[in-house]
Design an enzyme around this catalytic site. Structure first.
Site, short mmCIF file in Angstrom:
data_model
loop_
_atom_site.label_atom_id
_atom_site.label_comp_id
_atom_site.label_asym_id
_atom_site.label_seq_id
_atom_site.Cartn_x
_atom_site.Cartn_y
_atom_site.Cartn_z
N ILE A 146 0.88 -1.42 0.04
CA ILE A 146 0.04 0.06 -0.08
C ILE A 146 0.87 1.14 -0.04
O ILE A 146 2.00 1.43 0.46
CB ILE A 146 -0.87 -0.15 1.07
CG1 ILE A 146 -0.41 -0.03 2.44
CG2 ILE A 146 -2.05 -0.91 1.09
CD1 ILE A 146 -1.21 -0.25 3.73
N ASP A 147 0.39 2.18 -0.82
CA ASP A 147 1.27 3.23 -0.82
C ASP A 147 1.98 4.13 0.66
O ASP A 147 1.14 3.80 1.65
CB ASP A 147 0.63 4.32 -1.55
CG ASP A 147 0.07 4.24 -2.99
OD1 ASP A 147 0.89 3.42 -3.43
OD2 ASP A 147 -0.73 4.79 -3.51
N LYS A 148 2.77 4.87 0.48
CA LYS A 148 3.41 5.57 1.61
C LYS A 148 2.39 6.29 2.46
O LYS A 148 2.37 6.06 3.60
CB LYS A 148 4.65 6.20 1.20
CG LYS A 148 5.26 7.14 2.40
CD LYS A 148 6.27 8.02 1.71
CE LYS A 148 6.77 9.08 3.00
NZ LYS A 148 7.57 10.05 2.53
N THR A 150 -0.78 6.38 2.29
CA THR A 150 -1.80 5.34 2.64
C THR A 150 -1.81 4.61 3.88
O THR A 150 -0.68 3.79 4.15
CB THR A 150 -2.60 4.38 1.55
OG1 THR A 150 -2.66 5.30 0.47
CG2 THR A 150 -3.68 3.85 1.84
N ARG A 247 -6.50 5.66 -6.29
CA ARG A 247 -6.07 7.23 -6.46
C ARG A 247 -6.23 7.80 -7.97
O ARG A 247 -6.86 8.64 -8.20
CB ARG A 247 -4.83 7.49 -6.11
CG ARG A 247 -4.61 7.16 -4.66
CD ARG A 247 -3.06 6.98 -4.09
NE ARG A 247 -2.45 8.42 -4.45
CZ ARG A 247 -1.03 8.61 -4.27
NH1 ARG A 247 -0.10 7.33 -4.07
NH2 ARG A 247 -0.64 9.64 -4.47
#
Length: 314
Positions: A146-148, A150, A247
């Site tokens: 998962i993104d930084k 998020t 996103r």
């Protein structure tokens, strides 16, 4: 390496009819699908002979043909030592095979250029000691990211048996992955499905866009759970798991995430939120060994609760 890539053997791909005619360096970067790799890095691999086409070395400007067999032998990382770090982890579940954690916003998942420490992997190495080695020394145990910026739930594998099982479940789209997001705009319909292919932005390789060129199938389901004037709170469920998928898809339908530094609005009308307002609220999978169905959920983090409080008070 992306688990959805068609492989003849380890680190090997077959060029499809639709992909024919692309420059080799550009094509290979698209397959790797990882911002950690640059086009310059790929060109260096090709120049050094680490990349072959039909078992022959070629140049970076080689134009791919349908059915070309492309192989990559990744050189060993400059440093094989990723240090274990005593970083607190919010562990929801753990056994001998898997671990499920609640990642905080702002934490990178695995080491890469510019982020050699302070990552989830550094923390896991200290906490677990043993992790699966399928993804190499830089990403031990990591089956998805998962993104930084998020927050929320993610799973990791503690051995290769677990890693292969979880990776296959992801590939077969049987893993449950639900998110809560706060987005701009009042979404008029209650539910919807975004079925739009995602590929790397040709103008900025750190970003992704909905495009038919060099793209991958991507599906996101959403349901509006609260409307707050010019904002909406939505629950999203991933059917596929492309980089930045939620996103990109929400921006595509005109409702970008609040606070998103790459795909959001320049200013959020006085709202202060660091990173995108996105939380992985639930994850479910079949246990690799016991075959028990497991499902975990987590509360919204304090920063998103405060953001909702701001919006509800308007």
């Amino acid at each position: 390496m992306n688990s959805d890539i068609e492989k003849d053997e380890q680190y090997g791909w077959v060029v499809s009819q639709e992909e024919a005619g692309e420059r080799l360096d550009k094509w290979l970067l698209q397959q790797l699908d990882d911002p950690a790799y640059s086009r310059t890095q790929v060109q260096e691999w090709i120049k050094s002979g680490a990349v072959t086409v039909n078992q022959i070395t070629v140049k970076s400007n080689y134009k791919t043909n349908a059915s070309d067999q492309i192989e990559l032998e990744l050189p060993e990382p400059e440093s094989l030592e990723i240090e274990a770090e005593d970083i607190p982890l919010d562990v929801l579940y753990e056994d001998a095979d898997v671990i499920v954690i609640n990642k905080i916003r702002g934490m990178v998942v695995h080491p890469a250029v510019g982020h050699r420490s302070g990552t989830v992997v550094n923390a896991l190495l200290h906490h677990c000691k043993d992790l699966s080695g399928i993804n190499g020394v830089m990403r031990p145990g990591i089956v998805h990211r998962i993104d930084k910026d998020t927050s929320g739930l993610m799973m990791a594998a503690k051995n290769d048996l677990a890693h292969l099982s979880l990776t296959n479940q992801l590939k077969e789209h049987t893993v449950i992955r639900k998110y809560i997001a706060i987005v701009h705009g009042n979404i008029s319909h209650h539910t919807g499905t975004i079925d739009a292919p995602i590929g790397r932005d040709q103008a900025d390789r750190k970003k992704f866009v909905v495009t038919d060129k060099n793209s991958k199938h991507a599906i996101t389901h959403f349901a509006v759970i609260e409307r707050l004037g010019d904002y909406s709170v939505v629950e999203l469920q991933l059917e596929t798991g492309r980089t930045h998928q939620i996103r990109v898809h929400m921006k595509y339908i005109g409702h970008p995430l609040v606070g998103d530094p790459q795909y959001g609005l320049a200013k959020a009308k006085g709202l202060q939120f660091k990173g995108q307002a996105l939380h992985a609220v639930a994850i479910g999978f079949v246990h690799p060994r016991s075959e028990e169905k497991l499902l975990f959920d987590s509360e919204l983090p304090a920063d998103m609760k405060y953001l909702l409080q701001q919006l509800r008070s308007r």
